[in-house]
Write a protein that holds these residues in place. Structure first.
Motif, PDB file in Angstrom:
ATOM      1  N   VAL A  26     -16.288   6.636   2.910  1.00 40.67           N
ATOM      2  CA  VAL A  26     -16.792   6.650   4.504  1.00 40.67           C
ATOM      3  C   VAL A  26     -17.408   7.714   4.805  1.00 40.67           C
ATOM      4  CG1 VAL A  26     -15.991   6.433   6.807  1.00 40.67           C
ATOM      5  CG2 VAL A  26     -14.756   4.908   5.061  1.00 40.67           C
TER       6      VAL A  26
ATOM      7  N   THR B 210      -8.256   2.097  -5.438  1.00 44.61           N
ATOM      8  CA  THR B 210      -9.449   2.064  -5.215  1.00 44.61           C
ATOM      9  C   THR B 210     -10.061   2.558  -3.966  1.00 44.61           C
ATOM     10  OG1 THR B 210      -9.834   0.334  -7.030  1.00 44.61           O
ATOM     11  CG2 THR B 210     -11.842   0.890  -5.816  1.00 44.61           C
ATOM     12  N   VAL B 211     -10.786   3.854  -3.856  1.00 40.43           N
ATOM     13  CA  VAL B 211     -11.182   4.127  -2.647  1.00 40.43           C
ATOM     14  C   VAL B 211     -12.597   4.045  -2.339  1.00 40.43           C
ATOM     15  CG1 VAL B 211     -11.119   6.295  -1.045  1.00 40.43           C
ATOM     16  CG2 VAL B 211      -9.357   5.733  -2.692  1.00 40.43           C
TER      17      VAL B 211
ATOM     18  N   HIS C 261       0.783  -1.198   0.011  1.00 38.74           N
ATOM     19  CA  HIS C 261      -0.107   0.088   0.089  1.00 38.74           C
ATOM     20  C   HIS C 261       0.756   1.213   0.005  1.00 38.74           C
ATOM     21  CE1 HIS C 261       0.761  -0.847   4.348  1.00 38.74           C
ATOM     22  NE2 HIS C 261       0.555   0.318   4.464  1.00 38.74           N
TER      23      HIS C 261
ATOM     24  N   SER D 137      -4.370   0.791  -0.304  1.00 40.91           N
ATOM     25  CA  SER D 137      -3.791  -0.276  -1.187  1.00 40.91           C
ATOM     26  C   SER D 137      -3.275  -0.104  -2.673  1.00 40.91           C
ATOM     27  CB  SER D 137      -4.437  -1.657  -1.005  1.00 40.91           C
ATOM     28  OG  SER D 137      -4.615  -2.230   0.302  1.00 40.91           O
TER      29      SER D 137
ATOM     30  N   ARG E 128      -5.374  -5.406   7.712  1.00 43.27           N
ATOM     31  CA  ARG E 128      -6.607  -4.886   8.516  1.00 43.27           C
ATOM     32  C   ARG E 128      -7.033  -3.334   7.760  1.00 43.27           C
ATOM     33  NH1 ARG E 128      -4.233  -8.437  11.683  1.00 43.27           N
ATOM     34  NH2 ARG E 128      -5.672  -9.566  12.888  1.00 43.27           N
ATOM     35  N   PHE E 129      -8.046  -3.309   7.350  1.00 42.46           N
ATOM     36  CA  PHE E 129      -8.541  -1.752   6.843  1.00 42.46           C
ATOM     37  C   PHE E 129      -8.892  -1.073   7.736  1.00 42.46           C
ATOM     38  CE2 PHE E 129      -8.937  -2.159   2.108  1.00 42.46           C
ATOM     39  CZ  PHE E 129      -7.458  -2.578   1.740  1.00 42.46           C
TER      40      PHE E 129
ATOM     41  N   VAL F 132      -9.217  -4.999  -2.722  1.00 40.47           N
ATOM     42  CA  VAL F 132      -8.262  -3.928  -3.473  1.00 40.47           C
ATOM     43  C   VAL F 132      -6.823  -4.729  -3.513  1.00 40.47           C
ATOM     44  CG1 VAL F 132      -7.136  -1.791  -3.735  1.00 40.47           C
ATOM     45  CG2 VAL F 132      -9.619  -1.914  -3.196  1.00 40.47           C
TER      46      VAL F 132
ATOM     47  N   SER G 229      -3.619   5.641   4.285  1.00 43.89           N
ATOM     48  CA  SER G 229      -3.051   4.431   3.725  1.00 43.89           C
ATOM     49  C   SER G 229      -4.074   4.109   2.675  1.00 43.89           C
ATOM     50  CB  SER G 229      -2.723   3.223   4.633  1.00 43.89           C
ATOM     51  OG  SER G 229      -1.809   3.533   5.644  1.00 43.89           O
TER      52      SER G 229
ATOM     53  N   SER H 251     -13.857  -3.408   0.849  1.00 44.19           N
ATOM     54  CA  SER H 251     -12.806  -2.953   0.027  1.00 44.19           C
ATOM     55  C   SER H 251     -11.489  -3.640   0.291  1.00 44.19           C
ATOM     56  CB  SER H 251     -12.605  -1.501   0.355  1.00 44.19           C
ATOM     57  OG  SER H 251     -12.446  -1.317   1.608  1.00 44.19           O
TER      58      SER H 251
ATOM     59  N   PRO I  92      -9.354   2.140  10.540  1.00 45.91           N
ATOM     60  CA  PRO I  92      -8.873   3.718  10.262  1.00 45.91           C
ATOM     61  C   PRO I  92      -7.331   3.746  10.394  1.00 45.91           C
ATOM     62  CG  PRO I  92     -10.690   3.187  12.291  1.00 45.91           C
ATOM     63  CD  PRO I  92     -10.198   1.913  11.730  1.00 45.91           C
TER      64      PRO I  92
ATOM     65  N   GLU J  70     -12.859  11.871   6.506  1.00 43.22           N
ATOM     66  CA  GLU J  70     -12.210  13.176   6.569  1.00 43.22           C
ATOM     67  C   GLU J  70     -11.536  13.184   4.981  1.00 43.22           C
ATOM     68  OE1 GLU J  70      -8.966  14.051   8.949  1.00 43.22           O
ATOM     69  OE2 GLU J  70      -8.632  16.311   8.561  1.00 43.22           O
ATOM     70  N   VAL J  71     -10.965  12.065   4.518  1.00 45.48           N
ATOM     71  CA  VAL J  71     -10.338  11.891   3.449  1.00 45.48           C
ATOM     72  C   VAL J  71     -10.939  11.186   2.246  1.00 45.48           C
ATOM     73  CG1 VAL J  71      -8.056  10.857   2.349  1.00 45.48           C
ATOM     74  CG2 VAL J  71      -7.919  12.038   4.483  1.00 45.48           C
ATOM     75  N   SER J  72     -11.595  10.345   2.729  1.00 47.87           N
ATOM     76  CA  SER J  72     -12.451   9.259   1.710  1.00 47.87           C
ATOM     77  C   SER J  72     -13.390  10.048   0.759  1.00 47.87           C
ATOM     78  CB  SER J  72     -12.725   7.948   1.920  1.00 47.87           C
ATOM     79  OG  SER J  72     -13.888   8.267   3.038  1.00 47.87           O
TER      80      SER J  72
HETATM   81  C1  LIG Z   1      -2.970  -0.689   4.985  1.00 46.42           C
HETATM   82  C2  LIG Z   1      -4.399   0.048   4.952  1.00 46.42           C
HETATM   83  C3  LIG Z   1      -4.621  -0.165   3.485  1.00 46.42           C
HETATM   84  C4  LIG Z   1      -5.927   0.521   3.075  1.00 46.42           C
HETATM   85  N1  LIG Z   1      -6.522   0.259   1.830  1.00 46.42           N
HETATM   86  C5  LIG Z   1      -7.750   0.885   1.540  1.00 46.42           C
HETATM   87  C6  LIG Z   1      -8.237   0.801   0.138  1.00 46.42           C
HETATM   88  O1  LIG Z   1      -7.532   0.142  -0.771  1.00 46.42           O
HETATM   89  N2  LIG Z   1      -9.268   1.538   0.052  1.00 46.42           N
HETATM   90  C7  LIG Z   1     -10.161   2.187   0.885  1.00 46.42           C
HETATM   91  O2  LIG Z   1     -11.268   2.558   0.625  1.00 46.42           O
HETATM   92  N3  LIG Z   1      -9.747   2.122   2.323  1.00 46.42           N
HETATM   93  C8  LIG Z   1      -8.368   1.620   2.425  1.00 46.42           C
HETATM   94  N4  LIG Z   1      -7.864   1.629   3.763  1.00 46.42           N
HETATM   95  C9  LIG Z   1      -8.628   2.548   4.635  1.00 46.42           C
HETATM   96  C10 LIG Z   1      -8.318   4.017   4.495  1.00 46.42           C
HETATM   97  O3  LIG Z   1      -6.845   4.269   5.225  1.00 46.42           O
HETATM   98  C11 LIG Z   1      -9.144   4.864   5.388  1.00 46.42           C
HETATM   99  O4  LIG Z   1      -9.122   4.428   6.664  1.00 46.42           O
HETATM  100  C12 LIG Z   1     -10.460   5.257   4.922  1.00 46.42           C
HETATM  101  O5  LIG Z   1     -10.605   5.937   3.463  1.00 46.42           O
HETATM  102  C13 LIG Z   1     -11.408   6.173   5.851  1.00 46.42           C
HETATM  103  O6  LIG Z   1     -10.660   7.373   5.764  1.00 46.42           O
HETATM  104  P1  LIG Z   1     -11.416   8.743   6.101  1.00 46.42           P
HETATM  105  O7  LIG Z   1     -10.395   9.863   6.226  1.00 46.42           O
HETATM  106  O8  LIG Z   1     -12.551   9.032   5.031  1.00 46.42           O
HETATM  107  O9  LIG Z   1     -12.185   8.580   7.483  1.00 46.42           O
HETATM  108  P2  LIG Z   1     -11.734   8.859   9.039  1.00 46.42           P
HETATM  109  O10 LIG Z   1     -12.134  10.697   9.087  1.00 46.42           O
HETATM  110  O11 LIG Z   1     -10.390   8.585   9.165  1.00 46.42           O
HETATM  111  O12 LIG Z   1     -12.505   8.131   9.847  1.00 46.42           O
HETATM  112  C14 LIG Z   1     -14.125   8.573  10.126  1.00 46.42           C
HETATM  113  C15 LIG Z   1     -14.990   7.635  10.655  1.00 46.42           C
HETATM  114  O13 LIG Z   1     -14.845   6.304  10.075  1.00 46.42           O
HETATM  115  C16 LIG Z   1     -14.293   5.257  10.653  1.00 46.42           C
HETATM  116  N5  LIG Z   1     -13.493   4.762   9.729  1.00 46.42           N
HETATM  117  C17 LIG Z   1     -12.364   4.992   9.312  1.00 46.42           C
HETATM  118  N6  LIG Z   1     -11.808   4.067   8.517  1.00 46.42           N
HETATM  119  C18 LIG Z   1     -12.911   3.081   8.203  1.00 46.42           C
HETATM  120  C19 LIG Z   1     -12.819   1.899   7.464  1.00 46.42           C
HETATM  121  N7  LIG Z   1     -11.739   1.770   6.680  1.00 46.42           N
HETATM  122  N8  LIG Z   1     -14.004   1.404   7.496  1.00 46.42           N
HETATM  123  C20 LIG Z   1     -14.946   1.761   8.324  1.00 46.42           C
HETATM  124  N9  LIG Z   1     -14.923   2.885   9.216  1.00 46.42           N
HETATM  125  C21 LIG Z   1     -13.875   3.535   9.108  1.00 46.42           C
HETATM  126  C22 LIG Z   1     -13.651   6.032  11.750  1.00 46.42           C
HETATM  127  O14 LIG Z   1     -13.632   5.159  13.050  1.00 46.42           O
HETATM  128  C23 LIG Z   1     -14.392   7.155  11.922  1.00 46.42           C
HETATM  129  O15 LIG Z   1     -15.654   7.016  12.821  1.00 46.42           O
HETATM  130  C24 LIG Z   1      -6.675   1.239   4.113  1.00 46.42           C
HETATM  131  C25 LIG Z   1      -6.190   1.127   5.535  1.00 46.42           C
HETATM  132  C26 LIG Z   1      -5.404   0.190   5.683  1.00 46.42           C
HETATM  133  C27 LIG Z   1      -4.674   0.434   7.292  1.00 46.42           C
END
Ligand SMILES: Cc1cc2nc3c(=O)[nH]c(=O)nc-3n(C[C@H](O)[C@H](O)[C@H](O)COP(=O)(O)OP(=O)(O)OC[C@H]3O[C@@H](n4cnc5c(N)ncnc54)[C@H](O)[C@@H]3O)c2cc1C
Length: 241
Positions: A74, A70-71, A39, A57, A235-236, A123, A55, A120, A238, A78-80
């Protein structure tokens, strides 16, 4: 060890995967290449200097300096939401990677492979499927893809095309298509026993998805006799900070 540096990456293409997920293709000059399963970190910086990273993948083998992610959206993230709804072709983000050396598949490997993905978590497993195809590998792959309903399927057209040596089983957790042989529900031990490889074949198992899914599926594989060091997990949960 090589020091990772932030690189500017420009969005060059977008593919809608589902109503809530999209594939983002970036040109990242200086990208050093990666192995399937690895990733990277994405960093966003606002005009006022606030920056945050997550992060993601790598969804496919690199094509030169071209990489794809591929995103999944959520809702309260904040980021997705920015990556899935705001970022436009021509916009830039920063990326740093590749990261991870254990959750990787090497095309020269001959052991049968079991891929178990939840949501997801497909990915990095797709990166392995694509790397196998690209290498012309005959290593037998079985993919178990657990997802809520058929509308959530990533890479649907690509995975529909038959590929010798790649068997795919869809495990729907909420709504299965009509006449689907398996009732909708969470992944069970029998799903892994019936659609995976027997432990005696000593397959390399890769399990990826939300933390709860990964823990349950990995425990079931070990319970079925797979050696713990043959069960690699990602594990995906946060990420970032
Ligand atoms: C090694 C690794 C690889 C990853 N690869 C991918 C990928 O290929 N595609 C992808 O879409 N995401 C992936 N993720 C998850 C990604 O890093 C973010 O956590 C996700 O996009 C949410 O970020 P955000 O800023 O939108 O949410 P945040 O602002 O970080 O969180 C908002 C809320 O959503 C919850 N939350 C955060 N992440 C998740 C989640 N993954 N599932 C459910 N609830 C969540 C938090 O607890 C919080 O309540 C990966 C994570 C890791 C650790």
């Amino acid at each position: 060890m090589r020091r990772l540096i932030w690189l500017a990456a420009t969005l060059v293409k977008v593919r809608e995967e589902t109503a809530t997920a999209r594939t983002l293709v970036f040109d990242a000059p200086g990208w050093p290449g990666h192995l399937p399963g690895q990733h990277l970190d994405v960093r966003l910086t606002a005009d006022d200097g606030y920056s945050t990273q997550r992060s993601y993948s790598l969804a496919a083998p690199a094509e030169g300096e071209r990489i794809e992610l591929t995103v999944e959206l959520v809702d309260d993230g904040e980021v997705s939401p920015y990556l899935t709804e705001v970022l436009q072709v021509g916009d830039q983000v920063e990326v740093r990677g590749p990261v991870g050396g254990w959750f990787v598949w090497r095309p020269e490997s001959r052991a049968p492979v079991l891929l178990v993905g939840g949501g997801s978590g497909i990915v990095p497993l797709m990166a392995m499927v694509r790397a196998r195809r690209l290498a012309g590998s005959r290593t037998p792959f079985r993919l178990l893809y657990s997802l809520r309903d058929p509308g959530r399927r990533y890479y649907a057209d690509e995975l529909r095309r038959p590929e010798p040596g790649l068997d795919i089983t869809y495990l729907y957790t909420r709504t299965a298509p009509e006449d689907w042989p398996r009732k909708a529900g969470r992944v069970m031990r029998d799903d892994l026993a019936e659609n995976g490889w027997p432990a005696s074949f000593e397959p390399d198992c890769y399990v990826c998805g939300p933390t709860g899914f990964v823990e349950v599926a990995a425990d079931m594989l070990i319970d079925l006799g797979h050696a713990p060091d043959h069960v690699r997990t990602e594990r995906f949960g946060p990420s970032g900070g």
